[in-house]
Each structure stands twice: as structure tokens, then as C-alpha cells.
Design an enzyme around this catalytic site. Sequence first.
Site, PDB file in Angstrom:
ATOM      1  N   ASP A 254       0.782  -1.294   0.020  1.00  0.00           N
ATOM      2  CA  ASP A 254      -0.056  -0.170   0.103  1.00  0.00           C
ATOM      3  C   ASP A 254       0.863   1.363  -0.040  1.00  0.00           C
ATOM      4  O   ASP A 254       2.153   1.162   0.122  1.00  0.00           O
ATOM      5  CB  ASP A 254      -0.740  -0.085   1.325  1.00  0.00           C
ATOM      6  CG  ASP A 254       0.021  -0.079   2.628  1.00  0.00           C
ATOM      7  OD1 ASP A 254       0.442   0.999   3.047  1.00  0.00           O
ATOM      8  OD2 ASP A 254       0.236  -1.220   3.031  1.00  0.00           O
ATOM      9  N   ASP A 256       0.263   3.753   2.153  1.00  0.00           N
ATOM     10  CA  ASP A 256       0.049   4.133   3.631  1.00  0.00           C
ATOM     11  C   ASP A 256      -0.937   5.351   3.402  1.00  0.00           C
ATOM     12  O   ASP A 256      -2.087   4.869   2.831  1.00  0.00           O
ATOM     13  CB  ASP A 256       1.454   4.652   4.170  1.00  0.00           C
ATOM     14  CG  ASP A 256       1.353   4.799   5.777  1.00  0.00           C
ATOM     15  OD1 ASP A 256       0.828   4.068   6.441  1.00  0.00           O
ATOM     16  OD2 ASP A 256       1.846   5.880   6.197  1.00  0.00           O
TER      17      ASP A 256
HETATM   18  N1  LIG Z   1       1.165   1.441   5.769  1.00  0.00           N
HETATM   19  C1  LIG Z   1       1.767   0.462   6.818  1.00  0.00           C
HETATM   20  N2  LIG Z   1       1.990   0.935   7.915  1.00  0.00           N
HETATM   21  C2  LIG Z   1       2.499   0.022   8.837  1.00  0.00           C
HETATM   22  N3  LIG Z   1       2.644  -1.265   8.540  1.00  0.00           N
HETATM   23  C3  LIG Z   1       2.270  -1.825   7.489  1.00  0.00           C
HETATM   24  N4  LIG Z   1       2.288  -3.044   6.775  1.00  0.00           N
HETATM   25  C4  LIG Z   1       1.678  -2.977   5.685  1.00  0.00           C
HETATM   26  N5  LIG Z   1       1.351  -1.811   5.267  1.00  0.00           N
HETATM   27  C5  LIG Z   1       1.879  -0.911   6.266  1.00  0.00           C
END
Ligand SMILES: Nc1ncnc2[nH]cnc12
Length: 337
Positions: A254, A256
Amino acid sequence: MRILSRSYSSISKPFFRIESPKQLARRMASLPTTYDGSVPIAVIGGTGLRELPGFSQVASLNIETPWGTPSSPITILHHECKHNGKTVAIAFLSRHGPHHQIAPHEVPARANIAALRSIGVRSIIAFSAVGSLQEEIKPRDFVIPDQVIDRTKGVRPWTFFEGGVVAHVPFGDPFDEGIAKVVRECGHSLEGEGVTLHDRGTIICMEGPQFSTRAESKMYRSWGGSVINMSVLPEAKLAREAEIAYQMICMSTDYDCWHESTADVTVEMVMGHMKANADNARRFITAVLDALAGEEHSELVQAKHLAGGIKFGVSTPQTSWSAEAKKKLDWLFPGYW
Ligand SMILES: Nc1ncnc2[nH]cnc12
Ligand SMILES: CSC[C@H]1O[C@H](OP(=O)(O)O)[C@H](O)[C@@H]1O
């Protein structure tokens, strides 16, 4: 070497049970609880990687350590090396437990690392689902980090050396460059077959379990963060203290919450990308295990470059160690002191 399921205290604690008792009993009963042989390499699986498919399970070890019970039984897998036909044993441990029931701040990292060391593990390939903090690191890309920024909040036990014995280990390079080199070569060999690899990166380790705010996410970008997770620490620090060569393989799932044109991270998003890219992750890990099983890497895998180093990191004279601390450290480093 004959590895038996080990117990630290005389009181036997119940084994972690989240699977229905019937399922657990069936699975456990089908595997021996001892293993004859040496197991120098371990894989720690994270989100979306609770087992290593495609490897034959030959044992399931229940190990209790002075720091408690690990996240999951340690499964011993047999892997036939593609290059030399040799069968190698790999240890596998599921960071969040067999049913992802352990939150990032609850992971018993000391028990995990101590248990792995106790069965002979000297190299760990740790897998992690991460958020990307950079445009060019796209979901499903792999990153081999070489730096860490600690944003955990001091709630996780993070050292083996306390309660009467003080030690300080170097951590300027938090990952093992020797293992990283092999991992990068393997990743590049799979490029064009669905694997995109970023050779280096700085991983931010946040506390969680909630994801970051947008302001935090943007701040991490301004610090030069490449990816973010909740689990590289204290795992990497404890591996260093235990003289284990440690490298994380990150898979981006992703952006975030900093990216203006994509949706904010959700668990569904993370799991969706993990599932869709599971085959690439499996092929990547298999290639790494194939390479590490080669004769030319035997010294590296045994972490000969780290062996004995901890003796120079201890600041407390042995005559002043507490009996309890000595007992624990003798368990972790038999014959050192
Ligand atoms: N955006 C994110 N923040 C923290 N841990 C994660 N693991 C996968 N995506 C994450
Ligand atoms: C389910 S998203 C957040 C979760 O995913 C990562 O887990 P792991 O590193 O064990 O693969 C991240 O660190 C969080 O624990």
C-alpha cells in the site's frame, strides 16, 4: 544434533491454542516433536505468510525459553536444493501466530529469537508486508532494506541484556550485508518474472497497531523513509544480540496514507496484495533458500563473522552478574561464560 522440544521452567505451560483443539491436535499429532540434525537457516513469516507452502514439514518443535513461549511452534521443513540436490532443513516461525492472533506490540520477539538460536539457527530471512513511502515503490514490489528508523514506543522488551548484565552491540548496519547480497541477487534473477526489486531502503518501524496519521506519514517521507512496518524492531536488534545474521525482505502492499491519488491503507488492501503476490513471494524465498544452501555460503549462513562477538559487548564483569541473568544467558549462549 538431536533437537528436543525444550522447556525452561519445571512448570509446563500450555501450548498456544487458537486453532480449534481438534484441528490443532490433528496437525500436531501428525508431526514429530523432535528433529535430528542441524537447522542453521530460519524464515520468519509475517502478515499473509503464516506457513511456507511447497516445502515438506518434517517436525514441529514446541520450545519454551527463559523469555517465554515463541509466537508459534517452530516448523522444520525439508527443502531439496535446486543447485546441488542436497536436502536442507529450514526452520519456520509465524511472527503473529498460527492465526495472526498476536499484535505487533505483543510479538514475543525475545522468545522467538532465543528459540531459533537454541535449535542452531544462525541466519534469519524475515518477511514483512510494508507500506510504501515512495512513489517508485509500488504495491507488490519487493524491497531489501539496509537501514531502520525506530518509531516504536518502548513498550516492547528489546534486549536480552538486563536485570544485572549490561551489553551494547553495534547496530550501525542493522541488517546483514552478506545475506542481503545473496537475497538481492536472487531477487534480480526473478525480475521479468513478476518480481520487481528495490535493492536498498530505510524502513520506519512504527508502534501500531493503528496505522499512521497523514502528518506522520508525510514526516516519515521527509526523513527519507522508503517503507513502513510494525515489526522489524526489536526483531533485528535481538537477532544482532544473539549473533544471528538477519535480513528482512519487504513486500509493499500500500501507499500508507500520504499518497493523494490512492486510498488510505486498510487491512483488506494489505491482505489483497499479499494474496495476489503470494506466488512471487514463495518463488523469491525458495530462490534465496536454494542459494543459501550452497556450499559457498556455508560460513555466511553459520554467521561465523558474528560468532563470539557478544563477549566483547558485555560491560558488566562476570563476578557481578546476577544469578538469574547468568542462568538466562547460559541458556542463550551455552558454554560462553
Ligand atoms: N502502511 C503500513 N503501515 C505500517 N505497517 C504496514 N504494513 C503494511 N502496510 C503498512
Ligand atoms: C496487517 S497490516 C499491518 C501489519 O502488517 C505487517 O506485518 P508483518 O511485518 O508481520 O508482515 C506490519 O508490520 C503490521 O504488523
